[in-house]
Write an enzyme that holds these catalytic residues in place. Structure first.
Site, PDB file in Angstrom:
ATOM      1  CB  SER A   1     -39.207  11.547 -28.179  1.00 50.63           C
ATOM      2  OG  SER A   1     -38.482  12.276 -27.256  1.00 50.63           O
TER       3      SER A   1
ATOM      4  CG  ASP B   1     -36.852  10.091 -25.481  1.00 53.43           C
ATOM      5  OD1 ASP B   1     -36.703   8.862 -25.648  1.00 53.43           O
ATOM      6  OD2 ASP B   1     -37.746  10.576 -24.765  1.00 53.43           O
TER       7      ASP B   1
HETATM    8  C1  GLA Z   1     -39.257   8.840 -21.955  1.00 58.19           C
HETATM    9  C2  GLA Z   1     -37.930   9.424 -21.478  1.00 58.19           C
HETATM   10  C3  GLA Z   1     -36.773   8.499 -21.819  1.00 58.19           C
HETATM   11  C4  GLA Z   1     -37.054   7.072 -21.379  1.00 58.19           C
HETATM   12  C5  GLA Z   1     -38.426   6.639 -21.837  1.00 58.19           C
HETATM   13  C6  GLA Z   1     -38.799   5.276 -21.312  1.00 58.19           C
HETATM   14  O1  GLA Z   1     -39.319   8.850 -23.341  1.00 58.19           O
HETATM   15  O2  GLA Z   1     -37.692  10.688 -22.074  1.00 58.19           O
HETATM   16  O3  GLA Z   1     -35.589   8.988 -21.245  1.00 58.19           O
HETATM   17  O4  GLA Z   1     -36.894   6.934 -19.998  1.00 58.19           O
HETATM   18  O5  GLA Z   1     -39.433   7.541 -21.453  1.00 58.19           O
HETATM   19  O6  GLA Z   1     -37.996   4.303 -21.863  1.00 58.19           O
END
Ligand code: GLA
Length: 355
Positions: A109, A155
């Site tokens: 992230s 995230d």
């Molecule tokens: C990405 C998205 C999150 C979540 C994950 C899977 O990181 O940004 O919001 O949905 O995928 O868990």
């Protein structure tokens, strides 16, 4: 004129994948990799933003109040001032320098780290009154409504509120959260497959739509409202819907169990939940890829490892491994060596950091 510096971490999700947009449970931790935002306010409403990683020379430029989507990295910055302005909060122009060591597309992230670091800088430069949960909401809205990636809130909550030696349990329906210290017997290893994902379009969106359709077939808006006691009904759904719903329903149950395992220091159970979560993502949600499956299988054979699973949105990215305290460096080295031997490809160690 004011000059401020703020930063925010990337995250590794321990368990609870794709549950957030169904208002379920997640359990992420912060990683040491961070995005740093250096911001200087300006007299006008102009913004110039530099990203050390993407383009150091040419700034991304726009005017606060005249944000428009460009399908470039600058949308992550524009989205923030756009949401803040929509909420009736005034911000002026600024010069922004971003520098991040959260690898892009790794499932850690990097985008949330950028958003949260920038919002923290904006908050202190312009004396904005929002708290850390509100900050996470602004960041998520920017990503969904401006950038156009229909993500959940995990995230941004993790980057805004999680620590490195504590898991952040979040109920994404209420945004109630709890910090759960990692047991002293546990180390985390994170290995990047090197295969990059993309969230703005494609598979993430498809999975989200399929699971929302499955929810409606079960008579609910969000799968948070279907418990494991309804699994027989879930299994009776047609086509992919049974699989998609089964992943979310069982994953929510696993997060709750993992929370207990962390609290009681039951690392064997935590590891089993990691492996079960991975199998569910691979077979039911179908968001894993062979490179990531292989890393999980190699980890399974490594002494000291409790469990391993893909972390993040999927279709590439990284694997999170729960291992016995003191074994992280050896486990990471052995897994990457075995992976290189079997595939000829190199996988990067994101955690532990190189000494
Ligand atoms: C990405 C998205 C999150 C979540 C994950 C899977 O990181 O940004 O919001 O949905 O995928 O868990």
């Amino acid at each position: 004129m004011r000059e401020v510096r703020a930063d925010a971490p990337g995250r590794v999700n321990l368990i609870g994948e794709h549950t957030d947009y169904h208002e379920g449970f997640v359990l992420p931790c912060a990683v040491p990799q961070r995005c740093v935002a250096e911001l200087r306010t300006r007299e006008d409403r102009h913004v110039r933003a530099w990203s050390r990683q993407i383009d150091d020379a040419d700034p991304f430029e726009y005017t606060v109040g005249a944000e428009h989507r460009t399908a470039s990295w600058g949308d992550y910055v524009q989205g923030l001032t756009w949401v803040v302005s929509q909420q009736g909060i005034h911000v002026g122009g600024f010069d922004l320098h971003l520098d991040s060591d959260v690898p892009l597309g790794s499932g850690l992230s990097s985008s949330a780290a950028l958003e949260v670091a920038t919002l923290r800088a904006l908050r202190s430069a312009f004396d904005l009154g929002f708290n850390d949960v509100e900050l996470a909401r602004i960041a998520q809205r920017a990503e969904v409504e401006f950038v156009g990636a229909p993500v959940g809130i995990m995230d941004q909550m993790a980057s805004s509120l999680a620590g490195e030696r504590a898991a952040l349990f979040v109920d994404t329906r209420t945004l109630d959260f709890e910090q759960i210290p990692l047991p002293p017997g546990l180390d985390l290893v994170v290995i990047n497959s090197g295969v990059s994902h993309q969230h703005v379009d494609g598979d993430y969106v498809t999975r989200r739509r399929e699971s929302e359709d499955a929810a409606r077939l079960l008579g609910v808006e969000r799968l948070r409202d279907v418990g494991v006691e309804r699994l027989t009904e879930v299994d009776a759904l047609r086509g992919v819907y049974a699989k998609r719903a089964r992943h979310i329903v069982t994953e929510n149950a696993r997060v709750l169990e993992a929370r207990t395992a962390l609290k009681t220091g039951d690392l064997e159970r935590l590891g089993e939940l990691f492996f079960a979560s991975h199998a569910s993502m691979r077979d039911d949600y179908e968001i894993s890829i062979p490179a990531v499956d292989l890393l999980v299988e190699i980890a399974r054979r490594e002494p000291g490892v409790f469990g391993a699973r893909m972390t993040g949105g999927g279709f590439g990215g990284a694997v999170a491994i729960a291992t016995a305290a003191g074994t992280a460096a050896r486990v990471a080295a052995n897994i990457t060596a075995a992976y290189a031997q079997q595939t000829g490809e190199s996988a990067g160690v994101l955690l532990p950091l190189a000494q």
